[in-house]
Write an enzyme that holds these catalytic residues in place. Structure first.
Site, short mmCIF file in Angstrom:
data_model
loop_
_atom_site.label_atom_id
_atom_site.label_comp_id
_atom_site.label_asym_id
_atom_site.label_seq_id
_atom_site.Cartn_x
_atom_site.Cartn_y
_atom_site.Cartn_z
N TYR A 138 0.90 -1.39 -0.12
CA TYR A 138 0.08 0.10 0.05
C TYR A 138 0.58 1.41 0.06
CZ TYR A 138 -4.32 -2.50 0.85
OH TYR A 138 -5.48 -3.35 0.56
N LYS A 190 3.38 -15.25 5.78
CA LYS A 190 3.83 -16.00 4.72
C LYS A 190 5.35 -16.14 4.88
CE LYS A 190 2.92 -18.60 1.24
NZ LYS A 190 1.95 -19.68 1.17
N ASP A 223 -2.49 -18.22 3.47
CA ASP A 223 -3.18 -19.07 2.81
C ASP A 223 -4.12 -20.16 3.72
OD1 ASP A 223 -0.86 -20.18 3.27
OD2 ASP A 223 -0.76 -21.07 1.53
N ASP A 247 -6.21 -6.91 4.52
CA ASP A 247 -7.31 -6.39 3.68
C ASP A 247 -8.08 -7.66 3.43
OD1 ASP A 247 -8.72 -4.89 1.87
OD2 ASP A 247 -7.39 -5.54 0.23
N ASP A 251 -12.05 -9.34 4.93
CA ASP A 251 -13.23 -9.42 3.95
C ASP A 251 -13.86 -10.93 4.37
OD1 ASP A 251 -13.38 -6.97 2.89
OD2 ASP A 251 -13.77 -7.69 1.04
C1 IPM Z 1 -10.58 -1.53 3.15
C2 IPM Z 1 -10.82 -1.28 1.61
C3 IPM Z 1 -9.70 -0.49 1.28
C4 IPM Z 1 -8.23 -1.22 1.36
C5 IPM Z 1 -9.73 -0.05 -0.21
C6 IPM Z 1 -10.95 0.92 -0.68
C7 IPM Z 1 -8.43 0.90 -0.59
O1 IPM Z 1 -10.63 -2.43 1.03
O2 IPM Z 1 -10.40 -0.63 3.97
O3 IPM Z 1 -10.28 -2.72 3.45
O4 IPM Z 1 -7.64 -2.08 0.35
O5 IPM Z 1 -7.82 -0.81 2.51
MN MN Z 2 -10.73 -4.10 2.15
#
Ligand code: IPM
Ligand code: MN
Length: 355
Positions: A138, A190, A223, A247, A251
């Site tokens: 990032y 990793k 993984d 990240d 999710d």
């Molecule tokens: C998050 C989002 C952001 C990230 C994006 C929108 C840049 O996915 O906050 O997890 O990758 O950090």
């Molecule tokens: Mn994200």
């Protein structure tokens, strides 16, 4: 004298303004009930402003944001703006410039909420991910060579600094200790491939860990953790991980706790300005329809109250959310709640007011 907090509010794009409106309703109810005052200053940032003026985050606005203890963010992302411009120009720029080096993502399944994990319930899904939030891929270090030709080279570097890793890992140990759970910290990395970046992480994880003999150390490859989070989520208490992996796995965490309708996160600078957001994004398809679930924004508000030191108010908001998801709405999914966005906000605010 009432306790007062100045917060910046960035409703942003898409459904951001709708969910922030409900979040503010709930925060106002909490302020009333617990005797403090929130001074909110709104900022117009996002895709609309960019399309109108070409600005993402002007330096003057960034300068103003630094003065607040907390920022309450709705969503950034616009269908007419090329991917990356708003994310880098607004969201990531705030994270970096305000040095919000922790991305805190609680993954907690509330009773009454459906998880896609068969046979798992609230007792099994209750952990927090501490994601490093300012370095890694990032950082934006890299570039092109011979762009647009068949010989094109694209480089994007995974940057890690001793200081950046250490402050994140130390935060995670402190968090694991304070959380009062099983006091187990899992480093997700990793190390078998990232023999530089995650070698540094591994060493720091062990070294800092000596200061926390009461916190058990554990390791999982990134993984493999994608399997374990599905198969045995009950193994986890606190997970610490690098930015890119964080990240991805958060999710996964969001979906097992019930999805984007409920998942919230905090971008923390413990000594500076922190930012709280629902993690679901701007959901353009639901914009203006009063169908989006505001609970993720409400949960982000709850995290903000906790960060501001209003622990009781934060706990009351959490209880109100738990009442709402357990019988108050039909589903957490946008358009299927059986109630409008505003009604869900009213319901949570009502529960907060009752105590
Ligand atoms: C998050 C989002 C952001 C990230 C994006 C929108 C840049 O996915 O906050 O997890 O990758 O950090
Ligand atoms: Mn994200």
């Amino acid at each position: 004298m009432k306790r007062r907090y100045e917060i910046a509010v960035i409703p942003g794009d898409g459904t951001g303004p709708e969910v922030i409106r409900e979040g503010m309703k709930v925060l106002a109810a909490a302020a009333d009930r617990f005797g403090f005052h929130l001074d909110a200053v709104h900022y117009d940032l996002g895709g609309e402003r960019y399309l109108r003026t070409g600005e993402t985050l002007p330096d003057s606005v960034l300068g103003e944001l630094r003065r607040f203890r907390a920022i309450y963010l709705g969503a950034i992302g616009h269908p007419d703006v090329r991917p990356g411009i708003l994310e880098k120009g607004i969201l990531l720029r705030i994270r970096f410039e305000l040095d919000q080096y922790i991305n805190l993502r609680p993954v907690k399944l509330y009773p009454g909420v459906e998880t896609p994990l068969r046979g798992k319930g609230p007792a099994d899904i209750d952990f927090t991910v501490v994601r490093e939030n300012t370095e890694d891929l990032y950082a934006g270090i890299g570039g092109f060579l011979k762009k647009g030709t068949p010989d094109e080279v694209a480089i994007q570097e995974m940057i890690y600094t001793r200081r950046g890793v250490e402050r994140c890992v130390r935060y995670a140990y402190e968090y694991a200790r304070a959380r009062g759970g099983r006091r187990k910290l899992t480093f997700c990395g990793k190390t078998n491939v990232l023999t530089y970046a995650h070698d540094l992480w591994q060493r720091v994880f062990e070294e800092v860990g000596r200061d926390y003999p009461d916190v058990a150390r554990d390791y999982a490859h990134v993984d493999a953790i994608c399997m374990w989070m599905i198969k045995n989520p009950e193994w986890f208490d606190v997970i610490v991980t690098s930015n890119m992996f964080g990240d991805i796995i958060t999710d996964l965490g969001a979906i097992i706790q019930g999805g984007m309708g409920i998942a919230a996160g905090g971008n923390l600078n413990p000594g500076g300005t922190s930012m709280f957001e629902p993690i679901g994004g701007s959901a353009p398809k639901y914009t203006g329809r009063n169908q989006i679930n505001p609970l993720a924004a409400v949960c982000a508000g709850q995290m903000m109250l906790d960060f501001l030191g209003e622990r009781e108010a934060a706990a009351a908001v959490e209880r109100a959310v738990m009442r709402t998801v357990n019988g108050g709405i039909e589903s957490l999914a946008a358009g299927r709640m059986g109630r409008g966005t505003d009604e869900v906000g009213d319901m949570v605010a009502g529960f907060v007011a009752e105590g």
